[in-house]
Design an enzyme around this catalytic site. Structure first.
Site, PDB file in Angstrom:
ATOM      1  N   GLY A  44      58.859 -59.956 110.057  1.00 47.12           N
ATOM      2  CA  GLY A  44      57.977 -60.708 110.951  1.00 47.12           C
ATOM      3  C   GLY A  44      57.170 -59.855 111.910  1.00 47.12           C
ATOM      4  CB  SER A  45      56.226 -56.272 112.113  1.00 44.62           C
ATOM      5  OG  SER A  45      55.489 -56.001 110.953  1.00 44.62           O
ATOM      6  CG  ASN A  46      51.644 -58.453 109.515  1.00 44.18           C
ATOM      7  OD1 ASN A  46      50.558 -58.025 109.913  1.00 44.18           O
ATOM      8  ND2 ASN A  46      52.326 -57.852 108.544  1.00 44.18           N
ATOM      9  CG  MET A  52      58.340 -61.340 100.489  1.00 46.50           C
ATOM     10  SD  MET A  52      56.665 -60.650 100.415  1.00 46.50           S
ATOM     11  CE  MET A  52      56.944 -59.256  99.345  1.00 46.50           C
ATOM     12  NE  ARG A  53      59.417 -70.177  97.706  1.00 46.48           N
ATOM     13  CZ  ARG A  53      60.128 -70.327  96.601  1.00 46.48           C
ATOM     14  NH1 ARG A  53      61.108 -69.506  96.316  1.00 46.48           N
ATOM     15  NH2 ARG A  53      59.854 -71.311  95.754  1.00 46.48           N
ATOM     16  CB  ILE A  54      54.330 -67.524  93.490  1.00 48.81           C
ATOM     17  CG1 ILE A  54      54.362 -66.020  93.185  1.00 48.81           C
ATOM     18  CG2 ILE A  54      53.161 -68.214  92.806  1.00 48.81           C
ATOM     19  CD1 ILE A  54      54.627 -65.682  91.745  1.00 48.81           C
ATOM     20  CG  HIS A 101      48.442 -57.325  98.920  1.00 48.56           C
ATOM     21  ND1 HIS A 101      49.654 -57.726  98.388  1.00 48.56           N
ATOM     22  CD2 HIS A 101      48.042 -56.245  98.202  1.00 48.56           C
ATOM     23  CE1 HIS A 101      49.962 -56.915  97.386  1.00 48.56           C
ATOM     24  NE2 HIS A 101      49.003 -56.014  97.249  1.00 48.56           N
ATOM     25  CD  GLU A 146      50.417 -55.044 106.375  1.00 50.32           C
ATOM     26  OE1 GLU A 146      50.978 -56.112 106.639  1.00 50.32           O
ATOM     27  OE2 GLU A 146      50.852 -54.258 105.511  1.00 50.32           O
TER      28      GLU A 146
HETATM   29  C1  GAR Z   1      53.663 -56.656 105.153  1.00 53.77           C
HETATM   30  O1  GAR Z   1      53.464 -55.295 104.853  1.00 53.77           O
HETATM   31  C2  GAR Z   1      52.787 -57.516 104.271  1.00 53.77           C
HETATM   32  O2  GAR Z   1      51.548 -56.945 103.992  1.00 53.77           O
HETATM   33  C3  GAR Z   1      53.632 -57.602 103.033  1.00 53.77           C
HETATM   34  O3  GAR Z   1      54.943 -57.758 103.498  1.00 53.77           O
HETATM   35  C4  GAR Z   1      55.064 -57.090 104.751  1.00 53.77           C
HETATM   36  C5  GAR Z   1      55.667 -58.061 105.738  1.00 53.77           C
HETATM   37  O4  GAR Z   1      55.992 -57.387 106.922  1.00 53.77           O
HETATM   38  N1  GAR Z   1      53.228 -58.679 102.199  1.00 53.77           N
HETATM   39  C6  GAR Z   1      53.238 -58.625 100.867  1.00 53.77           C
HETATM   40  O5  GAR Z   1      53.609 -57.656 100.247  1.00 53.77           O
HETATM   41  C7  GAR Z   1      52.761 -59.893 100.193  1.00 53.77           C
HETATM   42  N2  GAR Z   1      52.463 -59.620  98.822  1.00 53.77           N
HETATM   43  P1  GAR Z   1      56.370 -58.200 108.225  1.00 53.77           P
HETATM   44  O6  GAR Z   1      57.441 -59.216 107.822  1.00 53.77           O
HETATM   45  O7  GAR Z   1      56.940 -57.165 109.141  1.00 53.77           O
HETATM   46  O8  GAR Z   1      55.149 -58.863 108.765  1.00 53.77           O
END
Ligand code: GAR
Length: 205
Positions: free
Chosen positions: A16-18, A94-96, A113, A178
């Site tokens: 969840g850093s984003n 991480m789900r389609i 991404h 990101e």
């Molecule tokens: C991020 O790097 C995001 O770009 C990636 O998962 C990470 C989540 O980090 N997403 C994918 O790979 C989607 N295909 P976070 O949980 O720290 O935000």
């Protein structure tokens, strides 16, 4: 959407850093939006913890109790609607997703991404980039369509690939970008400045 605060729903599976960067930008007054809810398929996702710390409704919806992807997405749509969500933000979800979610939020689902799409879609994008030997890597915010990481591109950022990089060091460099571009893309949407024409997204000044 001027004068009205955009309600976003964040879907996350991991650390969840984003999500945190979106929260921080909102709290700093740099992003005019409200996080109406955070949903995770993973009870252990640290995203849920981050949301709770900021008094944001945090919901675990376990995909394993549903009969299929469509049924799961229908539950997501119901919860997002209950919270008045206008923009769905996939942040390490991480789900389609299926047409059930896509059709409920046409043109209003974003994803981030960790690669310069259309290169290296799917899982382990940073490892794919290292294995390929590219000299420049990066990240992409895009609208979600029916494909995997194929939707119209909103914003991208680049980082160099350095001698001796590992998946971890490259990922750290990418994720820092990101955290910068995801709030920026959400802000553009909130200000009504994104226009999609086929594959192309134009940004009005
Ligand atoms: C991020 O790097 C995001 O770009 C990636 O998962 C990470 C989540 O980090 N997403 C994918 O790979 C989607 N295909 P976070 O949980 O720290 O935000």
């Amino acid at each position: 959407m001027k004068g009205k605060i955009l309600k976003i729903g964040v879907l996350a599976s991991g650390s969840g850093s984003n999500l945190q960067s979106i929260i921080d930008n909102i709290e700093a007054g740099k992003l005019q939006a409200e996080i109406a809810c955070v949903i995770s398929n993973n009870a252990a996702s640290f995203a849920l913890e981050r949301a709770r710390k900021h008094d944001i409704p945090a919901l675990h919806i376990d995909h394993r109790i549903f009969t299929g992807r469509e049924a799961y997405d229908a539950a997501l749509v119901e919860t997002l609607a209950e919270h008045g969500v206008e923009l769905v933000v996939l942040a390490g979800f991480m789900r389609i997703i299926t047409p059930v979610l896509l059709h409920a939020y046409p043109g209003a689902i974003m994803n981030i991404h960790p690669a310069l799409l259309p290169a290296f879609p799917g899982l382990h994008a940073q490892r794919q980039a290292l294995d390929y030997g590219v000299k420049v890597a990066g990240c992409t915010v895009h609208f979600v369509d029916a494909g995997t990481d194929t939707g119209p591109i909103i914003v991208q950022a680049t980082v160099p690939v350095l001698e001796g990089d590992t998946e971890e060091t490259l990922s750290a460099r990418i994720v820092a970008e990101e955290h910068r571009i995801y709030p920026e893309a959400i802000g553009l949407f909130a200000e009504g400045r994104l226009k999609v024409n086929g594959r192309k997204v134009s940004i009005s000044p």
